[in-house]
Scaffold this motif. Structure first.
Motif, PDB file in Angstrom:
ATOM      1  N   LYS A  14     -12.828 -34.411  38.085  1.00  0.00           N
ATOM      2  CA  LYS A  14     -12.034 -34.547  36.848  1.00  0.00           C
ATOM      3  C   LYS A  14     -11.848 -33.212  36.146  1.00  0.00           C
ATOM      4  N   GLU A  15     -12.810 -32.333  36.319  1.00  0.00           N
ATOM      5  CA  GLU A  15     -12.709 -30.989  35.710  1.00  0.00           C
ATOM      6  C   GLU A  15     -11.880 -30.033  36.567  1.00  0.00           C
ATOM      7  N   LYS A  69     -12.949 -28.844  39.434  1.00  0.00           N
ATOM      8  CA  LYS A  69     -13.891 -27.904  40.053  1.00  0.00           C
ATOM      9  C   LYS A  69     -14.121 -28.217  41.526  1.00  0.00           C
TER      10      LYS A  69
END
Lengths: 240, 101
Positions: free
Chosen positions: A83-84, A86
């Motif tokens: 979600k980030e 990353k």
């Protein structure tokens, strides 16, 4: 300056001068069940969490769900990292499952050309610096001859090296202890063999750094454990 | 010259939907490359030709969502949200005459 990408896998970086050399391709080989995928997951998750580096896990066989479940078993929660932005678990296996063998061949879903093209575009928005390809064995099945596979693999390797990625290629070992196509180790800058053996009724996992360019590495066979939080290598203990 | 990505009847290069579908392909191509054609074609083939002949915004939005479901495992949830906004807006613009057909 030789910049390295630490795996942060306990005990491993000590064997290889601090991690994988930047921009290299690193082959992780071993028989089924030897924790190759777990090694790849830890490399990416640790990179994202500890070094703020974006990673791509490109899977051609295991499903995304299976990878998430396996990671959760080691208290590794991948979804928040996704979600980030990353970490990307790219499930090309799902696409392959949803089409016929003829369609798969026609579209070249598991070919190096497709992977090359996909990565070039993906890197423009993801900014990834770490990659795991699981597995090079699956891509190899697309090619009818070893000669063609060797040529395409070399082309693909060149792209990886020039794209700013420090990559792990996962490759299965045959029962004879050889890589499936016998060429993977020539393309890679390093080769780490994960294995297990039984001695006097004792079963243990082993890790050997067989080759590592640009690095003064420890070539001995070391035991490792798969703990609640993942792989832990014993750098001070040597087998055989 | 554009080559139609769908070979079935009712949705050739002269179909009303074709220019919009090609825009989906182009947008997705910047994220996943060549696989964008595969994703979009797969979804177009899932639609029956009655739908193509009776094209409307609601049906195109359904196609859009089907494409997004396929694209998400490749581009991740973050980019997928951005892509959803872009494709929806592209579709609305198309039906409101904002994009030359």
């Amino acid at each position: 300056m030789n910049i390295r990408k630490a795996t942060h896998i306990p005990g491993f970086d000590e064997l290889v001068g601090g991690g994988f050399a930047d921009g290299t391709i690193n082959l992780i080989t071993g028989p089924p069940g030897s924790a190759k995928s777990l090694f790849g997951i830890q490399y990416l998750v640790n990179g994202a969490q500890l070094d703020d580096e974006v990673g791509i896990y490109l899977t051609l066989e295991e499903s995304r769900e299976s990878i998430l479940r396996a990671a959760k078993g080691f208290s590794i929660d991948i979804e928040p990292l996704e979600k980030e932005g990353k970490l990307y678990i790219v499930d090309l296996g799902k696409m392959r499952m949803e089409c016929s063998s003829a369609e798969e061949l026609e579209w070249g879903l598991a070919s190096f050309d497709t992977l090359n093209d996909f990565l070039k575009n993906h890197l423009t928005f993801s900014g990834a610096t770490r990659l795991v390809l699981d597995s090079v064995t699956a891509v190899g099945l697309y090619y009818k001859s070893t000669e063609l596979l060797r040529r395409e693999l070399f082309k693909f390797a060149r792209l990886l090296k020039t794209s700013g990625l420090t990559s792990i290629m996962i490759s299965e070992l045959t029962s004879d202890g050889e890589t499936r196509y016998g060429i993977e180790e020539f393309v890679a800058d390093s080769m780490v063999k994960l294995d297990y053996e039984s001695s006097s009724g004792e079963y243990r996992r082993t890790l050997t750094v067989k080759k590592m360019r640009f690095t003064k590495h420890d070539p001995l066979k070391h035991p490792f454990l798969v703990m609640d939080t993942g792989i832990e290598v014993s750098p001070d203990e040597v087998i055989g | 010259m554009n080559v139609c990505i769908h070979q079935g009847p009712g949705m050739g290069a002269d179909s009303d939907l074709h220019p919009l579908v090609m825009r989906y392909v182009d947008r997705l191509s910047g994220l996943v490359g060549f696989l964008s054609r595969f994703i979009v074609q797969k979804q177009c083939q899932c639609l029956n030709c009655g739908f193509c002949q009776d094209l409307n915004e609601e049906a195109a939005m359904k196609l859009c969502k089907a494409i997004l479901i396929e694209a998400q495992p490749l581009v991740g949830p973050l980019k997928s949200m951005e892509l959803e906004t872009e494709l929806m807006s592209m579709t609305r613009d198309y039906f409101n005459g904002g994009i030359a057909k």
